[in-house]
Scaffold this active site. Structure first.
Site, PDB file in Angstrom:
ATOM      1  N   ASP A 217      36.388  34.414  40.301  1.00 15.35           N
ATOM      2  CA  ASP A 217      37.169  33.194  40.467  1.00 15.35           C
ATOM      3  C   ASP A 217      37.082  32.708  41.916  1.00 15.35           C
ATOM      4  OD1 ASP A 217      39.236  31.489  39.102  1.00 15.35           O
ATOM      5  OD2 ASP A 217      40.465  32.177  40.775  1.00 15.35           O
ATOM      6  N   GLU A 268      24.770  49.893  41.562  1.00 18.15           N
ATOM      7  CA  GLU A 268      24.931  51.320  41.220  1.00 18.15           C
ATOM      8  C   GLU A 268      25.160  51.491  39.715  1.00 18.15           C
ATOM      9  OE1 GLU A 268      28.048  53.136  43.548  1.00 18.15           O
ATOM     10  OE2 GLU A 268      27.470  51.926  45.292  1.00 18.15           O
TER      11      GLU A 268
HETATM   12  C1  GLC Z   1      39.716  28.824  38.961  1.00 14.37           C
HETATM   13  C2  GLC Z   1      40.143  29.047  37.530  1.00 14.37           C
HETATM   14  C3  GLC Z   1      41.375  28.239  37.250  1.00 14.37           C
HETATM   15  C4  GLC Z   1      42.474  28.709  38.190  1.00 14.37           C
HETATM   16  C5  GLC Z   1      42.026  28.645  39.637  1.00 14.37           C
HETATM   17  C6  GLC Z   1      42.957  29.405  40.557  1.00 14.37           C
HETATM   18  O1  GLC Z   1      39.318  27.536  39.192  1.00 14.37           O
HETATM   19  O2  GLC Z   1      39.086  28.718  36.668  1.00 14.37           O
HETATM   20  O3  GLC Z   1      41.798  28.335  35.926  1.00 14.37           O
HETATM   21  O4  GLC Z   1      43.609  27.890  38.022  1.00 14.37           O
HETATM   22  O5  GLC Z   1      40.759  29.216  39.820  1.00 14.37           O
HETATM   23  O6  GLC Z   1      42.823  30.770  40.348  1.00 14.37           O
END
Ligand code: GLC
Length: 543
Positions: A217, A268
């Site tokens: 993310d 790994e």
């Molecule tokens: C990314 C995720 C989204 C989330 C954001 C904050 O964009 O896809 O759903 O709200 O990160 O974590």
């Protein structure tokens, strides 16, 4: 962090080598994104869970995907659909426990499916023990793992939250802390080595349990400008992501060293991979995150963010092929995800949007690289209208209702035409988001029996993609003529042409080839020509 470490370490020889090495699974995988909370509820609490997903693995195997990526399954503060994590090495009790995750991975492996987890390193939940300790004691070691600033009238800089409003909020004792998303998602300070060390533990924890990798993310975040200087421009992301106006907040050079370290860790564990969410406007900047010693892939959001327009799609495909090709990485194509309105609705809604979504699916699945399918797109689900009182998305609340938010693309899956569409067992609690009353028409069981359904189209397309390496693993060239977009996918033994008519009139396509699949049943072939109606695509084998 030394500036030397932050520079590009990939030699041209390495890049060529990356092209030559035998193709690992992830380079052309079809990965199915499971929105866990909405996929299948096994225990009747109205919330999808790991046991429910496990019971539906045969469906994913039948559909023909290679892997699944599960949206965050961790204990969470619940402020942003699980993207505010309170414990990175556990499972939220709503979803089950670590043993359920292990059982899921084992069952998936038996069916030939890989499991990829979501990991969120840019921020934690405000419920995370580190943040709680930092709130209690400003001098604690945990406090230096976040961005705090002393109490003052004004916030430390002009940064804005992506969910609306300033990126700084106050603690009860008056300090400021940084959150580029919701206030319940404090940003981590990656200049503190304890942060990196803890994430390495998290990666190993899950890799040791047999997962095949991670979707990362906000992979373009983590590090911020060392002096937290003002951004030069107002927060106004371009259509395709952030640019120089947000130069202090995103895309700091130091972040690439994190991906090099994570790559070493994954190396790994055989056959694992990392795919990053990199929302930057410049595709070349995005591709740099997937140099041979960094993440294996980074998402290409160009098709997800382009309107139904030949040049926009052609430009999206070409720019991605060029940018990722230059670093030896496959493109990871995306047409839908949990953050964006459903394709059918984006492309015009109703029969028109559905026809276009069908055509777009054939386009994406023809392109070389990996393809990410969002659960429910294979059913042609539209964006649902969610009543305000049922909404959960912080975007809706922080914009004072001005932005609808993302709940409408996160509605539970319709599995059958019973009451409740089979999401939960009989007699269960209401689903966590309301399911529109007419969704039984989209149910898996209904579409399985219908040779013309969206589900049948996806299943056929995936089977053909597996059988014809020109699709998904060929050498692609893109051509436009008026409203027609053509991708020539050249494999070793065969060339498959994907022709998409994005205009309003039927076009005649000259060919002596064979139609492998068309997105509409009204495609007609006669001697040397195919009549391709508006908003339709066809795969034509030329050899
Ligand atoms: C990314 C995720 C989204 C989330 C954001 C904050 O964009 O896809 O759903 O709200 O990160 O974590």
């Amino acid at each position: 962090m030394s500036p030397r470490l932050a520079t590009m370490r990939t030699s041209p020889e390495q890049q060529v080598e990356a092209f030559r090495s035998p193709s690992p699974w992830w380079r052309s995988a079809v990965v199915y994104q499971v929105y866990l909370r909405s996929f299948a509820d096994s225990n009747g609490d109205g919330i999808g869970d790991l046991a429910g997903l496990r019971s539906r693995l045969p469906y994913l195997s039948w559909l023909g995907v290679d892997a699944l990526w599960i949206n965050p399954h961790y204990p969470s503060g619940g402020a942003d659909g699980g993207y505010d994590i309170a414990d990175y090495r556990a499972v939220d009790p709503d979803y089950g426990d670590v043993a359920d995750l292990e059982a899921l991975v084992a069952d998936a492996r038996r069916l030939g499916l890989k499991v990829v987890l979501d990991v969120v390193p840019n921020h934690t939940s405000d419920q995370h023990p580190w943040f709680q300790a930092a709130l209690t004691d400003p001098d604690s070691p945990e406090a230096s793992r976040y961005h705090f600033a002393p109490a003052s009238e004004e916030p430390p800089n002009n940064w804005q939250s992506l969910f609306g409003g300033p990126a700084w909020s106050r603690t009860p004792d008056g300090r400021w802390y940084l959150h580029l998303f919701a206030p319940e998602q404090p940003d981590l300070n990656w200049r503190d080595p304890a942060v990196a060390a803890d994430f390495e533990k998290t990666l190993r924890f899950w890799l040791d349990r047999g997962v095949s990798g991670f979707r990362v993310d906000v992979a373009y975040g983590l590090f911020k400008d060392a002096e937290l200087r003002d951004n030069p421009g107002k927060y106004s992301p371009t259509l395709f992501g952030h640019g120089p106006e947000q130069a202090m907040t995103w895309n700091q050079p130091e972040v690439h060293d994190v991906w090099r370290r994570w790559r070493e860790i994954c190396d790994e564990y055989p056959d694992t991979m990392i795919v990053g969410e990199v929302c930057l406007a410049d595709p070349q900047e995005v591709a740099l995150y997937s140099r041979p010693d960094e993440m294996h892939q980074s998402f290409c959001f160009r098709l997800l963010k382009s309107g139904w327009d030949t040049e926009a799609f052609a430009d999206g495909v070409r720019s991605a092929l060029d940018a990722f090709g230059a670093v030896g990485a496959p493109v990871s194509w995306v047409l839908g995800n949990h953050d964006k309105d459903r394709q059918v609705t984006r492309f015009g809604g109703g029969a028109l949007g559905t026809a276009r979504a069908r055509a777009a699916a054939l386009l994406m699945l023809s392109l070389p690289g990996s393809a990410y399918l969002y659960a429910g797109d294979e059913l042609g689900l539209p964006q649902a209208v969610v009543p305000d009182e049922a909404k959960t998305d912080p975007i809706f609340f922080r914009s004072g209702g001005a932005r609808a938010g993302r709940d409408g693309c996160r509605i539970p899956m319709p599995w059958n035409d019973a009451d409740g569409v089979g999401f939960s067992p009989d007699g269960a609690a209401d689903p966590w988001l309301p399911i529109p009353t007419d969704w039984s028409g989209y149910a898996v069981s209904t579409q399985t029996r219908d040779g013309g359904s969206m589900l049948t189209l996806y299943r056929r397309a995936l089977a053909l993609r597996a059988a014809h390496p020109a699709l998904g693993s060929g050498e692609a060239t893109v051509e436009t003529a008026g409203d027609v977009l053509t991708v020539h996918c050249a494999g070793d033994d065969e060339t498959v042409r994907c022709v998409v008519n994005m205009g309003t009139e039927t076009v005649l396509v000259r060919t002596t080839g064979t139609v492998l699949l068309a997105s509409s049943t009204s495609v007609r072939q006669s001697a040397g020509t195919i009549a391709l109606p508006a908003n339709t695509a066809a795969w034509i084998s030329e050899d």
